[in-house]
Design a protein around this motif. Sequence first.
Motif, PDB file in Angstrom:
ATOM      1  N   GLU A 185       0.858  -1.177   0.000  1.00 42.54           N
ATOM      2  CA  GLU A 185       0.000   0.000   0.000  1.00 42.54           C
ATOM      3  C   GLU A 185       0.902   1.237   0.000  1.00 42.54           C
ATOM      4  N   LEU A 186       0.524   2.226  -0.772  1.00 44.28           N
ATOM      5  CA  LEU A 186       1.258   3.491  -0.773  1.00 44.28           C
ATOM      6  C   LEU A 186       0.728   4.341   0.377  1.00 44.28           C
ATOM      7  N   VAL A 187       1.608   4.721   1.282  1.00 45.52           N
ATOM      8  CA  VAL A 187       1.184   5.533   2.428  1.00 45.52           C
ATOM      9  C   VAL A 187       1.287   7.017   2.100  1.00 45.52           C
ATOM     10  N   ASN A 188       2.396   7.385   1.514  1.00 47.12           N
ATOM     11  CA  ASN A 188       2.539   8.803   1.205  1.00 47.12           C
ATOM     12  C   ASN A 188       3.553   9.014   0.100  1.00 47.12           C
ATOM     13  N   PHE A 189       3.314  10.071  -0.634  1.00 45.42           N
ATOM     14  CA  PHE A 189       4.272  10.560  -1.611  1.00 45.42           C
ATOM     15  C   PHE A 189       4.402  12.046  -1.345  1.00 45.42           C
ATOM     16  N   GLU A 190       5.591  12.463  -0.943  1.00 46.66           N
ATOM     17  CA  GLU A 190       5.769  13.897  -0.649  1.00 46.66           C
ATOM     18  C   GLU A 190       6.694  14.511  -1.674  1.00 46.66           C
ATOM     19  N   ARG A 246      12.996  16.747  -4.234  1.00 46.13           N
ATOM     20  CA  ARG A 246      13.521  15.714  -3.339  1.00 46.13           C
ATOM     21  C   ARG A 246      12.304  15.081  -2.677  1.00 46.13           C
ATOM     22  N   PHE A 247      11.871  13.995  -3.269  1.00 41.37           N
ATOM     23  CA  PHE A 247      10.589  13.418  -2.869  1.00 41.37           C
ATOM     24  C   PHE A 247      10.817  12.186  -2.002  1.00 41.37           C
ATOM     25  N   THR A 248       9.793  11.851  -1.252  1.00 41.75           N
ATOM     26  CA  THR A 248       9.833  10.615  -0.476  1.00 41.75           C
ATOM     27  C   THR A 248       8.616   9.769  -0.839  1.00 41.75           C
ATOM     28  N   VAL A 249       8.813   8.468  -0.732  1.00 36.10           N
ATOM     29  CA  VAL A 249       7.740   7.505  -0.999  1.00 36.10           C
ATOM     30  C   VAL A 249       7.679   6.566   0.200  1.00 36.10           C
ATOM     31  N   ASP A 250       6.547   6.506   0.844  1.00 37.43           N
ATOM     32  CA  ASP A 250       6.382   5.632   2.007  1.00 37.43           C
ATOM     33  C   ASP A 250       5.427   4.500   1.658  1.00 37.43           C
ATOM     34  N   VAL A 251       5.862   3.296   1.967  1.00 42.62           N
ATOM     35  CA  VAL A 251       5.152   2.097   1.529  1.00 42.62           C
ATOM     36  C   VAL A 251       4.994   1.150   2.718  1.00 42.62           C
ATOM     37  N   GLY A 300       5.654   6.897 -20.288  1.00 40.21           N
ATOM     38  CA  GLY A 300       5.956   5.542 -19.842  1.00 40.21           C
ATOM     39  C   GLY A 300       7.399   5.278 -19.474  1.00 40.21           C
ATOM     40  N   GLU A 301       8.291   6.228 -19.798  1.00 40.03           N
ATOM     41  CA  GLU A 301       9.705   6.002 -19.549  1.00 40.03           C
ATOM     42  C   GLU A 301      10.025   6.141 -18.053  1.00 40.03           C
ATOM     43  N   ALA A 302      10.744   5.158 -17.509  1.00 45.49           N
ATOM     44  CA  ALA A 302      11.115   5.252 -16.095  1.00 45.49           C
ATOM     45  C   ALA A 302      12.249   6.257 -15.943  1.00 45.49           C
ATOM     46  N   ILE A 303      12.097   7.193 -15.037  1.00 48.10           N
ATOM     47  CA  ILE A 303      13.141   8.206 -14.849  1.00 48.10           C
ATOM     48  C   ILE A 303      13.742   8.102 -13.459  1.00 48.10           C
ATOM     49  N   TRP A 304      13.214   7.213 -12.640  1.00 51.25           N
ATOM     50  CA  TRP A 304      13.790   6.988 -11.308  1.00 51.25           C
ATOM     51  C   TRP A 304      13.393   5.590 -10.891  1.00 51.25           C
ATOM     52  N   ASP A 305      14.321   4.890 -10.292  1.00 48.60           N
ATOM     53  CA  ASP A 305      14.109   3.475  -9.995  1.00 48.60           C
ATOM     54  C   ASP A 305      14.906   3.168  -8.741  1.00 48.60           C
ATOM     55  N   ALA A 306      14.270   2.641  -7.728  1.00 47.86           N
ATOM     56  CA  ALA A 306      14.966   2.337  -6.478  1.00 47.86           C
ATOM     57  C   ALA A 306      14.353   1.095  -5.867  1.00 47.86           C
ATOM     58  N   SER A 307      15.165   0.354  -5.161  1.00 42.93           N
ATOM     59  CA  SER A 307      14.607  -0.805  -4.468  1.00 42.93           C
ATOM     60  C   SER A 307      15.353  -1.010  -3.165  1.00 42.93           C
ATOM     61  N   ASN A 345       6.758   0.786   6.292  1.00 43.48           N
ATOM     62  CA  ASN A 345       7.756  -0.273   6.282  1.00 43.48           C
ATOM     63  C   ASN A 345       8.974   0.130   5.491  1.00 43.48           C
ATOM     64  N   ALA A 346       8.767   0.884   4.435  1.00 42.51           N
ATOM     65  CA  ALA A 346       9.899   1.303   3.619  1.00 42.51           C
ATOM     66  C   ALA A 346       9.715   2.753   3.227  1.00 42.51           C
ATOM     67  N   ARG A 347      10.780   3.491   3.309  1.00 39.73           N
ATOM     68  CA  ARG A 347      10.762   4.859   2.821  1.00 39.73           C
ATOM     69  C   ARG A 347      11.831   4.998   1.751  1.00 39.73           C
ATOM     70  N   PHE A 348      11.426   5.480   0.611  1.00 42.92           N
ATOM     71  CA  PHE A 348      12.367   5.817  -0.446  1.00 42.92           C
ATOM     72  C   PHE A 348      12.526   7.323  -0.492  1.00 42.92           C
ATOM     73  N   ALA A 349      13.754   7.748  -0.713  1.00 54.05           N
ATOM     74  CA  ALA A 349      13.988   9.176  -0.914  1.00 54.05           C
ATOM     75  C   ALA A 349      14.615   9.324  -2.285  1.00 54.05           C
ATOM     76  N   GLY A 350      13.997  10.090  -3.134  1.00 53.03           N
ATOM     77  CA  GLY A 350      14.499  10.238  -4.491  1.00 53.03           C
ATOM     78  C   GLY A 350      14.733  11.689  -4.850  1.00 53.03           C
ATOM     79  N   THR A 351      15.502  11.898  -5.892  1.00 55.74           N
ATOM     80  CA  THR A 351      15.766  13.251  -6.377  1.00 55.74           C
ATOM     81  C   THR A 351      15.481  13.292  -7.873  1.00 55.74           C
TER      82      THR A 351
END
Lengths: 763, 763
Positions: free
Chosen positions: B184-189, B200-205, B230-237, B255-261
């Motif tokens: 489940e996606l909790v937040n996208f800031e 500088r975004f965060t993704v909480d899952v 459709g092109e992926a411009i950011w990819d993290a795991s 459970n997981a927080r991603f921080a992307g730029t």
Amino acid sequence: MRTNHRFSWEISYFTPPEHPKAWYPATVPGAAQLDVGKALGLPDPYFADQAKEWAWLEDVTFVYRTGFRRDDLLAGQPEGTQVWWRCGGIDYRWSVALNGQVLEQGEGMFRPLSLRLEHLQDDNVLEVTVFPVPKVAGRPNDRSQASASTKPAVSYGWDWHPRLIPSGLWDDAWFEVRPQPVLELVNFEPGLSADLSVARFTVDVVWDRPLPGGIHQEGRVRARLREAKGEAIWDASQAAASDAGFGSGAGKGTNARFAGTLHNPQLWWPHDQGTPYLYQLELTLEVAGREVDRLVRTVGFRRIRLVTNEGAWNEPAIFPKTRSVTGVQFEVNGRGVFAKGTNWVNPEVFPGTLTAGRYEELLDLAVGANFNIVRVWGGGIVNKEAFHDLCDQKGLLVWQEFPLACNNYPDEPAYLATLAREADAIVRRLRLHPSTALWCGGNELFNSWSGMDDQSLALRQLGAICLALDPGTPFLPTSPVMGMGHGPYVFRDDAGQDVFEVMNKARCTAYTEFGVPSPSSVAVLQGIIPADELWPPLPTTAWTAHHGFDSWQPTTWLMPEVIADYFGPADNLALLIDAGQTLQAEGYRYVYEEARRQKPYCSMALNWCFNEPWPCAANNSLVMYPAQPKPALAAVRQACRPVLASARYAKFRWTEGELWEAELWLLNDSPFDIPAVTVSAWLDDGERTLLATWPCPALAPGVNAAGPTVRWPVRSGGPVFRLMLEVDGAADWGSEYQFRRRNLVKVQEGTARMNQTETREAL
Amino acid sequence: MRTNHRFSWEISYFTPPEHPKAWYPATVPGAAQLDVGKALGLPDPYFADQAKEWAWLEDVTFVYRTGFRRDDLLAGQPEGTQVWWRCGGIDYRWSVALNGQVLEQGEGMFRPLSLRLEHLQDDNVLEVTVFPVPKVAGRPNDRSQASASTKPAVSYGWDWHPRLIPSGLWDDAWFEVRPQPVLELVNFEPGLSADLSVARFTVDVVWDRPLPGGIHQEGRVRARLREAKGEAIWDASQAAASDAGFGSGAGKGTNARFAGTLHNPQLWWPHDQGTPYLYQLELTLEVAGREVDRLVRTVGFRRIRLVTNEGAWNEPAIFPKTRSVTGVQFEVNGRGVFAKGTNWVNPEVFPGTLTAGRYEELLDLAVGANFNIVRVWGGGIVNKEAFHDLCDQKGLLVWQEFPLACNNYPDEPAYLATLAREADAIVRRLRLHPSTALWCGGNELFNSWSGMDDQSLALRQLGAICLALDPGTPFLPTSPVMGMGHGPYVFRDDAGQDVFEVMNKARCTAYTEFGVPSPSSVAVLQGIIPADELWPPLPTTAWTAHHGFDSWQPTTWLMPEVIADYFGPADNLALLIDAGQTLQAEGYRYVYEEARRQKPYCSMALNWCFNEPWPCAANNSLVMYPAQPKPALAAVRQACRPVLASARYAKFRWTEGELWEAELWLLNDSPFDIPAVTVSAWLDDGERTLLATWPCPALAPGVNAAGPTVRWPVRSGGPVFRLMLEVDGAADWGSEYQFRRRNLVKVQEGTARMNQTETREAL
């Protein structure tokens, strides 16, 4: 049982990359600047403009140190005894180290510290480093340097406060030896029923470590409530062996919660509404039946609300309609109370030197002036515990602001985190005081000179913290809010209106700042201004450093031109002071009385300001530094009597031939029924004339009465005439007002307008 | 991968201590009342006053049930497969049971449910009990019955909404079979740098259970951002084996927080300011290299602020000074945007019947009217996801209110707890939508008819929840706030002022409600009013049930007397409708244009209201139920064009001999530079007269220009004359205004005033 120890402190200062060299004696609590200034023989910063010679102390780093032997603390103590270092707060950026190991570092002066000292050596040194005062880069040398910190902004210079910034160990600090666990009171919530007849209260307690014990030897925590005369009226205890919930931070968690019920509790009231009744809450911790710690503090039962002012819902009346004004009517224990009070500022430039005695001296003057509230203004400090204890005892409501004033405090994470920590500590401390009546974000933040608005994250965060920790106490984001007014601050404004005219036109729910300035008395002036500069007051002299000139507008506080206009040119200092202090007394008296006449739409009057942090040459204060009343204080005391005969009139100065008039009122803030009385109005301009007698009907509690308007044609005579209101059978409800008179003189015009006679005004 | 299943539902109703008897088919999502009403053959509630025959359904208890076999869901699924029942929300007090065991019960329609179904039998029944609608005891049958719940108040009856209260399964509900963990996606800031060049975004899952695995076989969670093409411009795991932090509540923990730029992100803009660019956020969960769950949703990068309106800091100007008004200037991605829009109300009395198609039909009309914002009014529901997805896609800002309106919502713990749960769910859902531009506590809460104030714990709590969960989006406690205006709601008020006069005198930072009513079109009226009651409209007929009479004031929405005064007595329905719709079109056009002229102090204009929940006989709406534009919508579309020539004038009706005049303006809300143009003003009263040509200079983005005032002596003639503004080289910026003319006639007086000729006004 815990024991407290204090050892002597030393202080040094340096500028990195240098290191501390000389060490000097330090006074704790106090201020680093005072210790070093004394050691180096810096000149008295309160005399003339010598404060500027202290300016370099803003930018050095200070180190306090105190040494002690382990045996000083632990000799004879049992195994497992803990040693803590405690401190009420360190001003402003700081680091604490034991034997060279940093224990904690932080920012903000209002967070108490409780640090456990482990691994003590035979000989130990505790060091407190205090970094240079915070300054936002690129700002001028003014309050805006404080705009990204919780450092009270006033020290950066205000129009009545010198630029003189304190730091250091400003509150008490001590070593606490704990052979056994110790208790802390986290919260006491006095939940009163709607009709106030039943209190369902809660008591939250923590202790500092798991208690020893087992099935047969549990610890117990016990809470008792005692009446003022000592009798226990509620007593509860519970097992305390469990450490469930422990570890959620010093003083933050709750190990035990007691819920109690008290029928017909005696209520805490502001002193003019009833008795500020305090109970004793006694907490003890027992291990194996033996008491190992005990805490006692006073608590009170009261319910304080801000409600919408009477009449405010009728507005706005026409479309498009905006919202109604913010409700700011205090309701204490279900009763609407007109808040009469004052703005409290730091009583010292160096607040570390404040004592309970100084607080009490000033607060007694406030109570003596019939004030029931003090607004602790956001430009200054949050006061020490003694202040709040005294307000609890004396029945003074406290409007408490957070340390934000006249700046645009940013939405930046670092600042917000510091503010949150400080606010958390402030609310946790002051919510235990029944006198804490209102939380407020800070001073004048929603005005142009601050530039903050409703979206400010700092203010939204303060609202959320107050809601979470003290939901029973009202919160306002700032003062003024919609409908509330600040100002005026002068006896006569640039448009030539005196404060009487301004107030008669004003219509606010609350006057939470209004000022009328005066010069200080001669003795004060002699202490701060070189003898040869005392007369005449000139902007080129020490008068300016002490705010006689160039504070706000060029002559705002000393106002010699206004004094001269009303009283004629003063030819000596005593006359100038006397005239200025007369204007202040008459002006302040009028504002309080007019605000009371505007009740119930108006619910509050707080003058700017009560006291002052150093000797000002001229100021709006009612009390000169350190605690000397100006004549205006007595006039305000009269204006704030629970019941008084009062007059409403247009202005201070009248001209011969004008029809002077005044409305007669009986003002009543008392909680009692007031009997019918007869008010006689006498005009005295050398001879006494009875203008009217008014049979004022009996009044319900808190209700005013408006009487007739009396008139008198101003005739020529001396410069002063007076109105006396006498109340038959209640002499102490009588009042007296002073007016200035201008006589007309005939002036013969010169050749250009021959044969034409004009009427001119003359003093 | 999860699979979703839906089985058919049945419904019954009863009043305890009775039990359900007959069962009827149920539509989910829908409304319990509609299912039962259909089954029992209740009359169409939208015709005449037949809604009252549905009133008894307020007070019964409904039970929905759906049966399924375990094998329907789990046949062929691996060991450990979980079954969940999910639902968007249940209106309003509810209980969910599986095979007679209660799984969860609660209150509030906006909290999605995710219930794990354990211990399934071969045959199972899931039952949803829906209790009678909430009513505060002792209140009349009006909205005040909703004042202690989060039930939208509008259904309890409003001056344009029937008393008709829905409940039941109003949003989607399904069984979800999960052989593997699901995400489940909790937040996208979307944290944007000050200059908007870097996100500088965060993704909480979260996922719903610990992943299987060990050192060599970990789960992984992966997040990707894709462009629209459709092109992926950011990819993290990251590894996902840990269950640290899990268990803090469904969807609540992280459970997981991603921080992307992301450099130079494409920004989301309101459609009139740029492209509402959306990225695809794709989340996958992998176990042992195999994808076990995947979620895709759109996200956007935008920064929305409310800032202080230009000019607002200059006020107040005199002492005592209150605060400056609340800033309500929207700033989107650093650019001040004039908010043109409308108040969105429930498009259906039974919101459960709302579909994406209906939302889209209405939102396309809003975009077509050049609106860039909708205010989702607090009297109604918080809309379904489809509404917000569409606003994201179409570039419509959403001002989202919580379900509080025109009531005094209490400081009671039970209500506050319900509100907190609902608000938490609402904010968590809508913060993921870039179109969510403003949180607002509710409607008109700080006005007398609601009686709430700044101390309301409900509103303080909403502020704290929004701050905690969505600090990047502004919050207002209510509308109107200080400086904002609501109203007027009529073409001509009781004092005889028309809406032009009222608006010319108004000075608000935002007009967030203003209404001009009109009758609905003939086809709508024919569908709701019996044929024999259609003409003439009378208060004793079905006109009243549909708000033609006795809504607010006796004739507020139909205003036949106002129409008659301007247009003469209408002798048939078509004429009445045409006249009323003309007044509405001219009135609304003027308000939008005048608000835009008051820019930049004014920053917003939102008419009351856009749509309506059922067919009203007369209403302020621009769009009739279900989605039929009134003529006013076209006029508003003209008034809200990014650039247009506009006229400011005193009033709608002019009398022969008066000097008519109008100020010429070029209104520009566009983000582009506008070239110099020439505006010609023509007066047409049968013949065209050129009044002036105005060479309007080039304009910066968002800046208006004021031109000359043109004048014309009103001469006798037909009842209508017009002003045409033509823009040389930009024909679509031209505008046309209609005026009514009154001719003077000579009236010969009778005997009592022989020989005296008076001038009288006549239509």
